[in-house]
Motif scaffolding. Structure first.
Motif, PDB file in Angstrom:
ATOM      1  N   GLY A   4     -19.655  -2.025   0.197  1.00 21.56           N
ATOM      2  CA  GLY A   4     -19.878  -0.869   1.059  1.00 21.56           C
ATOM      3  C   GLY A   4     -19.297   0.407   0.464  1.00 21.56           C
ATOM      4  N   PHE A   5     -20.168   1.390   0.218  1.00 22.07           N
ATOM      5  CA  PHE A   5     -19.696   2.681  -0.304  1.00 22.07           C
ATOM      6  C   PHE A   5     -20.748   3.737  -0.039  1.00 22.07           C
ATOM      7  N   GLY A   6     -20.305   4.996   0.032  1.00 21.51           N
ATOM      8  CA  GLY A   6     -21.244   6.103   0.153  1.00 21.51           C
ATOM      9  C   GLY A   6     -21.538   6.659  -1.234  1.00 21.51           C
ATOM     10  N   GLY A   7     -22.728   7.223  -1.408  1.00 22.55           N
ATOM     11  CA  GLY A   7     -23.073   7.894  -2.672  1.00 22.55           C
ATOM     12  C   GLY A   7     -23.196   6.948  -3.849  1.00 22.55           C
ATOM     13  N   TRP A   8     -23.463   7.565  -5.005  1.00 21.39           N
ATOM     14  CA  TRP A   8     -23.481   6.838  -6.277  1.00 21.39           C
ATOM     15  C   TRP A   8     -22.676   7.659  -7.271  1.00 21.39           C
ATOM     16  N   ARG A   9     -22.546   7.202  -8.508  1.00 21.29           N
ATOM     17  CA  ARG A   9     -21.812   7.985  -9.527  1.00 21.29           C
ATOM     18  C   ARG A   9     -22.513   7.886 -10.879  1.00 21.29           C
ATOM     19  N   SER A  10     -23.823   8.159 -10.870  1.00 21.79           N
ATOM     20  CA  SER A  10     -24.554   8.053 -12.142  1.00 21.79           C
ATOM     21  C   SER A  10     -24.080   9.126 -13.122  1.00 21.79           C
ATOM     22  N   ASN A  11     -23.507  10.229 -12.569  1.00 22.78           N
ATOM     23  CA  ASN A  11     -22.956  11.265 -13.458  1.00 22.78           C
ATOM     24  C   ASN A  11     -21.855  10.683 -14.355  1.00 22.78           C
ATOM     25  N   GLU A  12     -21.087   9.717 -13.829  1.00 25.25           N
ATOM     26  CA  GLU A  12     -20.003   9.119 -14.633  1.00 25.25           C
ATOM     27  C   GLU A  12     -20.557   8.189 -15.715  1.00 25.25           C
ATOM     28  N   PHE A  13     -21.697   7.582 -15.407  1.00 20.47           N
ATOM     29  CA  PHE A  13     -22.368   6.741 -16.404  1.00 20.47           C
ATOM     30  C   PHE A  13     -22.720   7.612 -17.606  1.00 20.47           C
ATOM     31  N   VAL A  14     -23.188   8.825 -17.308  1.00 20.45           N
ATOM     32  CA  VAL A  14     -23.525   9.773 -18.372  1.00 20.45           C
ATOM     33  C   VAL A  14     -22.236  10.215 -19.090  1.00 20.45           C
ATOM     34  N   GLN A  15     -21.207  10.566 -18.293  1.00 25.55           N
ATOM     35  CA  GLN A  15     -19.943  11.010 -18.912  1.00 25.55           C
ATOM     36  C   GLN A  15     -19.384   9.940 -19.859  1.00 25.55           C
ATOM     37  N   ARG A  16     -19.421   8.690 -19.421  1.00 29.02           N
ATOM     38  CA  ARG A  16     -18.872   7.624 -20.274  1.00 29.02           C
ATOM     39  C   ARG A  16     -19.711   7.467 -21.531  1.00 29.02           C
ATOM     40  N   SER A  17     -21.030   7.691 -21.391  1.00 22.27           N
ATOM     41  CA  SER A  17     -21.879   7.582 -22.585  1.00 22.27           C
ATOM     42  C   SER A  17     -21.540   8.691 -23.585  1.00 22.27           C
ATOM     43  N   LEU A  18     -20.925   9.786 -23.055  1.00 18.11           N
ATOM     44  CA  LEU A  18     -20.537  10.891 -23.949  1.00 18.11           C
ATOM     45  C   LEU A  18     -19.091  10.755 -24.418  1.00 18.11           C
ATOM     46  N   TRP A  74     -16.216   9.929 -22.387  1.00 11.61           N
ATOM     47  CA  TRP A  74     -15.125   9.968 -21.408  1.00 11.61           C
ATOM     48  C   TRP A  74     -14.686   8.535 -21.108  1.00 11.61           C
ATOM     49  N   SER A  75     -13.400   8.359 -20.883  1.00 11.78           N
ATOM     50  CA  SER A  75     -12.927   7.029 -20.483  1.00 11.78           C
ATOM     51  C   SER A  75     -12.900   6.946 -18.955  1.00 11.78           C
ATOM     52  N   TYR A  76     -12.750   5.733 -18.454  1.00 12.04           N
ATOM     53  CA  TYR A  76     -12.642   5.517 -17.002  1.00 12.04           C
ATOM     54  C   TYR A  76     -11.482   6.334 -16.441  1.00 12.04           C
ATOM     55  N   HIS A  77     -10.356   6.340 -17.173  1.00 13.16           N
ATOM     56  CA  HIS A  77      -9.183   7.095 -16.718  1.00 13.16           C
ATOM     57  C   HIS A  77      -9.399   8.606 -16.791  1.00 13.16           C
ATOM     58  N   ASP A  78     -10.075   9.089 -17.841  1.00 12.99           N
ATOM     59  CA  ASP A  78     -10.372  10.535 -17.932  1.00 12.99           C
ATOM     60  C   ASP A  78     -11.078  10.982 -16.655  1.00 12.99           C
ATOM     61  N   ILE A  79     -12.049  10.196 -16.253  1.00 14.74           N
ATOM     62  CA  ILE A  79     -12.876  10.554 -15.090  1.00 14.74           C
ATOM     63  C   ILE A  79     -12.039  10.500 -13.817  1.00 14.74           C
ATOM     64  N   GLN A  80     -11.226   9.452 -13.722  1.00 13.39           N
ATOM     65  CA  GLN A  80     -10.385   9.274 -12.528  1.00 13.39           C
ATOM     66  C   GLN A  80      -9.362  10.408 -12.406  1.00 13.39           C
ATOM     67  N   PHE A  81      -8.721  10.754 -13.522  1.00 12.72           N
ATOM     68  CA  PHE A  81      -7.684  11.790 -13.477  1.00 12.72           C
ATOM     69  C   PHE A  81      -8.298  13.171 -13.233  1.00 12.72           C
ATOM     70  N   ALA A  82      -9.596  13.310 -13.502  1.00  8.76           N
ATOM     71  CA  ALA A  82     -10.272  14.582 -13.215  1.00  8.76           C
ATOM     72  C   ALA A  82     -10.763  14.643 -11.769  1.00  8.76           C
ATOM     73  N   GLY A  83     -10.392  13.644 -10.970  1.00  5.08           N
ATOM     74  CA  GLY A  83     -10.750  13.666  -9.545  1.00  5.08           C
ATOM     75  C   GLY A  83     -12.030  12.918  -9.229  1.00  5.08           C
ATOM     76  N   GLY A  84     -12.644  12.320 -10.255  1.00  4.25           N
ATOM     77  CA  GLY A  84     -13.861  11.528 -10.015  1.00  4.25           C
ATOM     78  C   GLY A  84     -13.501  10.076  -9.778  1.00  4.25           C
ATOM     79  N   GLY A  85     -14.352   9.192 -10.236  1.00  5.10           N
ATOM     80  CA  GLY A  85     -14.085   7.765 -10.098  1.00  5.10           C
ATOM     81  C   GLY A  85     -13.985   7.357  -8.635  1.00  5.10           C
TER      82      GLY A  85
END
Ligand code: NIG
Ligand code: FE
Length: 425
Positions: free
Chosen positions: A76-90, A92-103
């Protein structure tokens, strides 16, 4: 009503005895069940006389396995995070994204904004797809609320899904997923709140049977996790952990110390942690989709199995690290990435998955007295099933003795010159 399924080319019973690769397969098998419960399993030639006269159904040479159990999802969750899929392909690490307020934080915001009805409908739609894959039970974690109203909203959704079907549900409280942003500078207050108020309330209201903690540099420390899991145990919630996923953090060792029913992820588990898990009977849950999406190193499944640890396989379905609920794909990946044999992956997604969520007494294997939960697979063997990966090889899913998914079109093709479709309910 008694039902008999005959002409099964191979039936994997997945009983307790033996090791991870021991499926207790029966060739040319038959399966008998009455209402929601299995009555007899064995070679068709040995079908007891009392069942021979009963109108039976023809599996037409399919493989039959216990209903698959996805023992780790964040359904159960709202929304998706396909933007992070793109970021990781470029890069970014999982932690980079999390520390930037995403994840996880991004999913928390979207889940808080969603209504219970929206979350229910969306989760139910996921389950309608999941049941088609041969899955009969799904473990569902909260953890995208991180405040009482939203965590309870998610757990209520799971309770309603448990009552409504199409699959069985086991709920896990994951209020300790990360520290919510509003508690960032007062983390001990959040941990105390979980321990003193939220966990006792979740247990009292029977909203979950397990309690999970994410131990990670961007989530909870070992000491915090120890306190939270002990509070869960005191309240009657079985401890589970997200452990040693992105780096070693002593997770496997703590799972053994608190006698967790499972430690999940484990890409970076230490040898000492693996030995401790083995000594305490902690199930390892591997999540190869998350390993793949986050490009982590493989879980040391061979080391775990050789050390005597039961290794379960699950999807980790969530909007970030594993945006797929395809359990058979995770099983194929367990073979490819983790050097597990197909038989080991099957036992890992059935009996050992049941053990990882505390439902082994009723589910996970095909034995007299257990639930009539099984999947009919269009393949001659478990090896062929996981080797020849297809969108869906499952032709029928039966849960508590009733058909929840039937691919009549493909079954008809397979059976075109032989008899009629199974019609039992
Ligand atoms: O199991 N590791 C922590 N939790 C999830 C990820 C959740 C998310 O990214 O939203 C996991 O991988
Ligand atoms: Fe997870």
């Amino acid at each position: 009503m008694i039902s008999v399924l005959r002409n099964i080319s191979s039936l994997a019973r997945c009983c307790e005895a033996g090791g991870q690769s021991d499926l207790h397969a029966v060739a040319r098998a038959a399966l008998v069940w009455e209402g929601p419960t299995i009555r007899w399993v064995g070679a068709e030639a040995e079908l007891p006389a009392e069942y021979r006269a009963i109108t039976s159904f023809d599996a037409r040479g399919c493989l039959v396995v216990p209903g698959l159990i996805d023992c780790h999802t964040h359904l159960g969750f709202g929304g998706w995070r396909s933007n992070e899929f793109v970021q990781r392909s470029l890069g970014w690490s999982y932690h980079d994204i999390q520390f930037a307020g995403g994840g996880i934080h991004a999913s928390v915001a979207a889940t808080r904004a969603a209504t219970e009805e929206e979350l229910f409908t969306r989760s139910e739609n996921f389950l309608r797809e999941i049941v088609r894959l041969g899955v009969s039970t799904v473990e569902c974690k909260s953890g995208y609320g991180l405040n009482d109203p939203t965590e309870q909203k998610l757990l209520r959704v799971y309770a309603r899904l448990a009552a409504a079907g199409p699959v069985k549900i086991v709920s896990t409280f994951l209020g300790a997923h990360v520290i919510p942003i509003e508690y960032r500078d007062r983390r001990s207050e959040y941990v105390d709140l979980l321990i003193d108020e939220t966990i006792p309330a979740v247990a009292r209201d029977r909203l979950a049977t397990c309690c999970d903690v994410f131990v990670d540099a961007a989530a909870f420390t070992i000491d915090e996790a120890r306190r939270i899991l002990r509070a869960g145990s005191r309240a009657g919630l079985a401890p589970k952990m997200h452990a040693d996923q992105l780096s070693w953090g002593g997770g496997a060792e703590l799972a053994a110390e608190v006698k967790a029913i499972s430690a999940d992820h484990l890409e970076y588990a230490s040898d000492a942690g693996i030995a401790a898990m083995s000594a305490r009977g902690v199930v390892a849950v591997t999540l190869p989709l998350a390993t793949l999406y986050l490009r982590q190193r493989s879980v040391p499944a061979r080391k775990l199995i050789d050390a005597g640890v039961a290794v379960a396989v699950a999807t980790d379905f969530n909007p970030g690290s594993a945006p797929s609920y395809h359990l058979p794909l995770a099983m194929t990946l367990a073979c490819v990435l983790q050097s597990m044999s197909p038989a080991e992956a099957v036992k890992g997604a059935t009996l050992y998955a049941a053990r990882a969520i505390g439902i082994e007494a009723r589910a996970g294997s095909l034995e007299s007295g257990k639930a009539a939960d099984f999947a009919m697979i269009d393949a001659p063997s478990v090896e062929h099933w996981l080797y020849h990966f297809r969108p869906n090889a499952c032709l029928m899913t039966v849960i508590d003795g009733s058909i929840r998914w039937l691919d009549s079109e493909r079954l008809e093709t397979r059976m075109s010159d032989q008899g009629t479709l199974p019609t039992f309910t």
